[in-house]
Design an enzyme around this catalytic site. Structure first.
Site, short mmCIF file in Angstrom:
data_model
loop_
_atom_site.label_atom_id
_atom_site.label_comp_id
_atom_site.label_asym_id
_atom_site.label_seq_id
_atom_site.Cartn_x
_atom_site.Cartn_y
_atom_site.Cartn_z
N ASP A 182 51.80 53.63 20.75
CA ASP A 182 52.94 53.54 21.67
C ASP A 182 54.05 54.52 21.31
O ASP A 182 54.83 54.91 22.18
CB ASP A 182 53.51 52.11 21.65
CG ASP A 182 52.56 51.10 22.28
OD1 ASP A 182 51.92 51.46 23.30
OD2 ASP A 182 52.45 49.98 21.77
N ILE A 214 49.85 56.26 29.47
CA ILE A 214 48.72 56.93 30.13
C ILE A 214 48.15 56.07 31.25
O ILE A 214 47.87 56.56 32.35
CB ILE A 214 47.63 57.27 29.10
CG1 ILE A 214 48.19 58.15 27.99
CG2 ILE A 214 46.46 57.98 29.79
CD1 ILE A 214 47.20 58.41 26.85
N ASN A 216 46.13 52.97 14.17
CA ASN A 216 45.89 51.53 14.29
C ASN A 216 44.47 51.22 13.85
O ASN A 216 43.74 52.10 13.41
CB ASN A 216 46.16 51.07 15.72
CG ASN A 216 45.34 51.86 16.73
OD1 ASN A 216 44.12 51.80 16.72
ND2 ASN A 216 46.02 52.61 17.59
N PRO A 229 53.77 58.80 26.25
CA PRO A 229 53.59 58.53 27.68
C PRO A 229 52.70 57.31 27.89
O PRO A 229 51.81 57.03 27.09
CB PRO A 229 52.88 59.80 28.19
CG PRO A 229 53.13 60.84 27.16
CD PRO A 229 53.26 60.12 25.85
#
Length: 394
Positions: A274, A303, A204, A301
């Site tokens: 994600d 987090i 990203n 996961p």
């Protein structure tokens, strides 16, 4: 009483420094001023002397053999504002060709703070950015620049921060703001990378600037220890922070889980992917004009939710990055993930930028606080002050 030495180099922002001197004097600080030859036409030495209550130090009047030693021993902090590209380059190279740059060689580097000011092209040049990295690596604090209309008629990053912002950084650096004294702060920062094949990743636009600003602010506010778990971000992190470099979301999860139990405050500023590919190709996937490529993804996961579920006495703050103005998802996220605070911001306002606009949401029922666009270093201080207030720290 705090002893503040101000070095003024030849940027147009020099005309604002009398306001800074006046502000510092109102806060009961002792102030002395050094002017470079290039700064003399831009700001009046007599006005500075009157406002500071001390003679102004000039090259032509200076006893080089003694002035730089006396001033270096006197000062609690040496603030160079404005710091031009030329002055920054000289300090990075260890050149002492005037009183100001000689002082930069004579004062411990952790006592030096620079407030850059220059044209946008000069600010963004590889040479200037390399010099700033060099200063940061040596412990010299380099404040960010503001964005807006510049004296040269263009618009963009390069403006010196306003004097009230500089003053806040000075007081924070001097430990006047001691809100986090003794606290252990854990911060996640930057993007993550999820590998597709040996040369491609899913990632990203996160620059890591917010995480770096939070780490620097936490250190300046007296934190006992600051640990940053950082993805592959371009922005440098404070040299005094413990930095754990990771790449993937799974690596970040493991590193944060290891450090979380010994932390008092955890701030999740990283932009964690994600999803990750179900499978990793050991060989580079080759382009085929006649076929579409489909990637099967699996969720990473959560987090923040895991940390929120496992917390005991930790204060946990998360970021909710959205594309629209609706804060309801951030409010829901705060509740579901058992966070004490959620910082809502918009992708267009913050990703890859030096500034951000944001809203702070509080679990304890306190009304949300909305903040207009500001430098990320200033935003970091505000976020940490709100965390300290919510924790009942004084």
């Amino acid at each position: 009483m705090q002893k503040i030495l101000i070095g003024i180099s030849g940027g147009i922002g020099a005309y604002k420094i009398p306001l800074l001197v006046r502000l510092l004097r109102k806060k009961k600080c002792e102030v002395k001023v050094v002017l470079t030859p290039a700064a003399c036409p831009l700001v009046g030495a007599e006005a500075l002397a009157a406002l500071s209550g001390s003679p102004v130090y000039l090259d032509e009047q200076s006893n080089y053999d003694m002035d730089h030693i006396r001033l270096a021993e006197w000062a609690d902090i040496f603030v160079i504002a404005p710091a031009t590209a030329n002055t920054i380059a000289k300090i990075a190279a260890g050149i002492g060709d005037n009183l100001l740059t000689t002082l930069a060689l004579s004062i411990p580097e952790e006592k030096i703070m620079t407030a850059p000011a220059m044209n946008t092209v000069m600010w963004e040049s590889k040479a200037t950015q390399a010099n700033i990295l060099s200063l940061n690596a040596r412990g010299i604090s380099v404040l960010n620049v503001g964005c807006g209309e510049l004296a040269c008629g263009t618009s963009g990053p390069g403006r010196m921060l306003e004097v009230d912002e500089i003053a806040e950084h000075i007081f924070t650096r001097l430990g006047v703001c001691d809100l986090l004294k003794g606290k252990r702060v854990l911060i996640s920062s930057g993007p993550t990378e999820e590998p597709i094949d040996p040369v491609r990743v899913i990632t990203n636009k996160s620059s890591g600037k917010m995480g770096a600003a939070l780490a620097e602010a936490a250190l300046l506010m007296g934190a006992q220890n600051v640990t940053v778990v950082s993805g592959p971000a371009a922005h440098p992190l404070p040299v005094r922070a413990e930095v754990i470099h990771v790449k993937s979301a799974l690596e970040m999860r493991d590193a944060l889980a290891e450090k979380f139990g010994s932390s008092d405050i955890c701030i999740m500023a990283a932009a964690v992917s994600d999803y990750r590919p179900v499978s990793f190709s050991k060989e580079k996937l080759h382009r085929c004009e006649d076929e579409k490529l489909t990637l099967e993804l699996v969720p990473n996961p959560d987090i923040l939710a895991e940390l929120g579920a496992s917390k005991s006495n930790q204060y946990v703050a998360g970021f909710s990055l959205e594309s629209g103005d609706d804060v309801s998802r951030a409010e829901s996220k705060m509740r579901r993930k058992n966070c004490d605070m959620m910082i809502f911001n918009k992708a267009d306002d913050t990703l890859g930028k030096d500034s951000t606009a944001f809203t702070i949401l509080f679990k304890n029922g306190r009304n949300p606080e909305q903040f207009a666009m500001m430098d990320k270093s200033q935003a970091a201080v505000l976020i940490l002050k709100n965390i300290a207030q919510s924790m009942g720290l004084r």
